[in-house]
Design a protein around this motif. Structure first.
Motif, PDB file in Angstrom:
ATOM      1  N   ARG A   1      41.182  32.790  33.621  1.00 13.37           N
ATOM      2  CA  ARG A   1      42.318  33.441  32.954  1.00 13.37           C
ATOM      3  C   ARG A   1      42.767  32.692  31.699  1.00 13.37           C
ATOM      4  O   ARG A   1      43.654  33.161  30.992  1.00 13.37           O
ATOM      5  CB  ARG A   1      43.485  33.567  33.940  1.00 13.37           C
ATOM      6  CG  ARG A   1      43.262  34.673  34.974  1.00 13.37           C
ATOM      7  CD  ARG A   1      44.212  34.525  36.161  1.00 13.37           C
ATOM      8  NE  ARG A   1      44.310  35.753  36.935  1.00 13.37           N
ATOM      9  CZ  ARG A   1      43.411  36.144  37.838  1.00 13.37           C
ATOM     10  NH1 ARG A   1      42.340  35.419  38.057  1.00 13.37           N
ATOM     11  NH2 ARG A   1      43.589  37.281  38.502  1.00 13.37           N
TER      12      ARG A   1
ATOM     13  N   GLN B   1      46.725  37.281  42.580  1.00 12.11           N
ATOM     14  CA  GLN B   1      46.141  37.530  41.252  1.00 12.11           C
ATOM     15  C   GLN B   1      47.219  37.523  40.171  1.00 12.11           C
ATOM     16  O   GLN B   1      47.027  36.950  39.093  1.00 12.11           O
ATOM     17  CB  GLN B   1      45.414  38.873  41.269  1.00 12.11           C
ATOM     18  CG  GLN B   1      44.261  38.867  42.268  1.00 12.11           C
ATOM     19  CD  GLN B   1      43.183  39.867  41.922  1.00 12.11           C
ATOM     20  OE1 GLN B   1      43.027  40.252  40.784  1.00 12.11           O
ATOM     21  NE2 GLN B   1      42.415  40.276  42.926  1.00 12.11           N
TER      22      GLN B   1
ATOM     23  N   ASP C   1      47.765  34.995  36.998  1.00 11.00           N
ATOM     24  CA  ASP C   1      47.992  35.484  35.623  1.00 11.00           C
ATOM     25  C   ASP C   1      49.166  34.730  34.986  1.00 11.00           C
ATOM     26  O   ASP C   1      49.067  34.227  33.857  1.00 11.00           O
ATOM     27  CB  ASP C   1      48.329  36.984  35.625  1.00 11.00           C
ATOM     28  CG  ASP C   1      47.126  37.854  35.959  1.00 11.00           C
ATOM     29  OD1 ASP C   1      45.986  37.356  35.848  1.00 11.00           O
ATOM     30  OD2 ASP C   1      47.337  39.031  36.327  1.00 11.00           O
TER      31      ASP C   1
END
Lengths: 192, 219
Positions: free
Chosen positions: B28, B150, B154
């Motif tokens: 990410r 998730q 982020d």
């Protein structure tokens, strides 16, 4: 009354002084029959995280090293003292290595305990746990983390009672001995 | 010039939940601003060469991410050893101002909060090693990659990229239990039972091999 000292100090004991001697004296003075395992002298590999002790040979680690002896002695005791230098608030390497290898003593199955998920017990009876941390000097934060870790271990290892105490290498022996005696009284559930 | 992020995997397994969660976080980070490098801690215990590689990698990193499983309420022994060696060795004196340290813990219990002591130990290590604490995330349920996790990754990656600490919103998201406790007990216990059945050990799950050590079967 059988007690086990898991001595996680960095070096093998030399002479008749040092934390393990103070601890043994304090325990024997309260009537415990003490066995001490100097973990740094034992052949104990770090846990491989294979779960073999749960799913292949339930109750016994698949690795045939001295950790099996430690796990056996652990459940055969009524009191276990975890003696270690305090590292970042936690246990030092030698003690942590041995503690990680105690998981065969609990069940792979899960249950809810104190509102949290934990492993179920394997044995009906487990020893009380006394955490003894060695610090070079005053360290309020380190003591707090250490106490919390001992408390969490006691929950997961199903200890009926637990206590944590830290002693400082800069302290007089008598002061450390008194602190150890007071912690023993706590973990024994009061004066006998 | 790109920043360098080092992922230290603190699990004995090369491709388990710790490696996966760490890789997901690194994925990410924008590739035009970050160079990524991954090392496993376990092999460094038995190899001086690998330990030197780790020291070099730590020294050269702008951001160090530790991803590790919870072992008996704290970090695995191998990670403890690495911390001891790093804090005692030249990596401390070599620590550069602004080098950051972030931690991703995962545990086999449902509740991520069971990693709280391990995170406190990591925070303390960071300060003793002269590293700047960049925050920690804990994931329960054996590192299960839920939509919450998730989203937490982020948010964490965005914060780290911006030079900030992991935000509390990410911590809260990562620690959201994916199912009620009773269901986790059933599912996780069934998993263990089926694993044992693969090895023909499912009928012996409750074995008590050390009862003789307890003084003639006092149970």
């Amino acid at each position: 009354m059988r007690a086990l000292v898991m001595d996680g100090c960095e070096t093998a004991p030399a002479g008749t002084t040092g934390p393990h001697v103070l601890l043994r004296d304090a325990m024997e003075g309260r009537g415990w029959q003490v066995e001490t395992l100097h973990l740094c002298e034992m052949d104990i590999a770090p846990c491989a995280g294979c779960f073999g002790c749960w799913t292949r040979t339930p109750g016994e680690c698949v690795v045939a090293d001295a950790a099996r002896d430690v796990a056996r002695a652990y459940v055969g005791s009524e009191l276990v003292a975890l003696l270690t230098p305090v590292r970042f608030g936690g246990y030092g390497y030698h003690l942590k290595k041995a503690v990680d290898r105690l998981i065969p003593n609990i069940s792979p199955l899960f249950t809810v305990l104190h509102g949290e998920v934990h492993h179920a017990r394997r044995y009906l009876r487990y020893p009380a746990v006394l955490g003894v941390g060695i610090l070079p000097g005053p360290d309020t934060e380190g003591e707090a983390i250490f106490s919390r870790l001992v408390e969490r271990n006691a929950i997961n290892m199903r200890a009926p009672r637990h206590a944590a105490v830290t002693i400082q290498t800069s302290s007089e022996a008598e002061e450390s001995l008194n602190a150890l005696r007071a912690a023993l009284v706590r973990v024994e559930g009061g004066e006998r | 010039m790109k920043e360098r992020v080092l992922l230290l995997v603190g699990s004995p397994h090369a491709s388990g939940a710790s490696a996966m969660l760490g890789a997901q976080l690194l994925d990410r980070l924008p590739t035009d601003r970050w160079d990524t490098h991954t090392l496993r801690i376990y092999p460094t215990l038995s190899s001086d060469d690998r330990w030197r590689d780790l020291i070099d990698a730590v020294h050269g990193a702008d951001l160090i991410v530790l991803s590790a499983p919870l072992y008996v309420d704290a970090l695995p022994a191998a990670v403890t050893r690495a911390f001891e060696r790093l804090a005692a060795g030249p990596a401390v004196s070599g620590a550069r101002p602004g080098q950051r340290f972030m931690v991703l813990m995962n545990c086999g219990f449902l509740e991520a909060r069971q990693c709280e002591v391990a995170l406190s130990i990591c925070n303390r290590f960071a300060r003793e090693a002269g590293l700047q604490w960049a925050g920690g995330l804990s994931v329960g349920a054996a590192g299960r990659m839920t939509p919450y996790v998730q989203e937490a990754l982020d948010l964490a990656a965005a914060a780290l990229d911006a030079g900030d600490e992991v935000p509390s919103a990410a911590v809260a998201l990562a620690s959201k239990p994916p199912m009620p406790a009773w269901l986790y007990v059933v599912v996780a216990s069934a998993f263990m039972w089926f694993e044992a059945r693969k090895h023909g050990a499912h009928r012996r799950l409750g074995a008590r091999p050390y009862v003789p050590a307890m003084g003639g079967g006092r149970e």
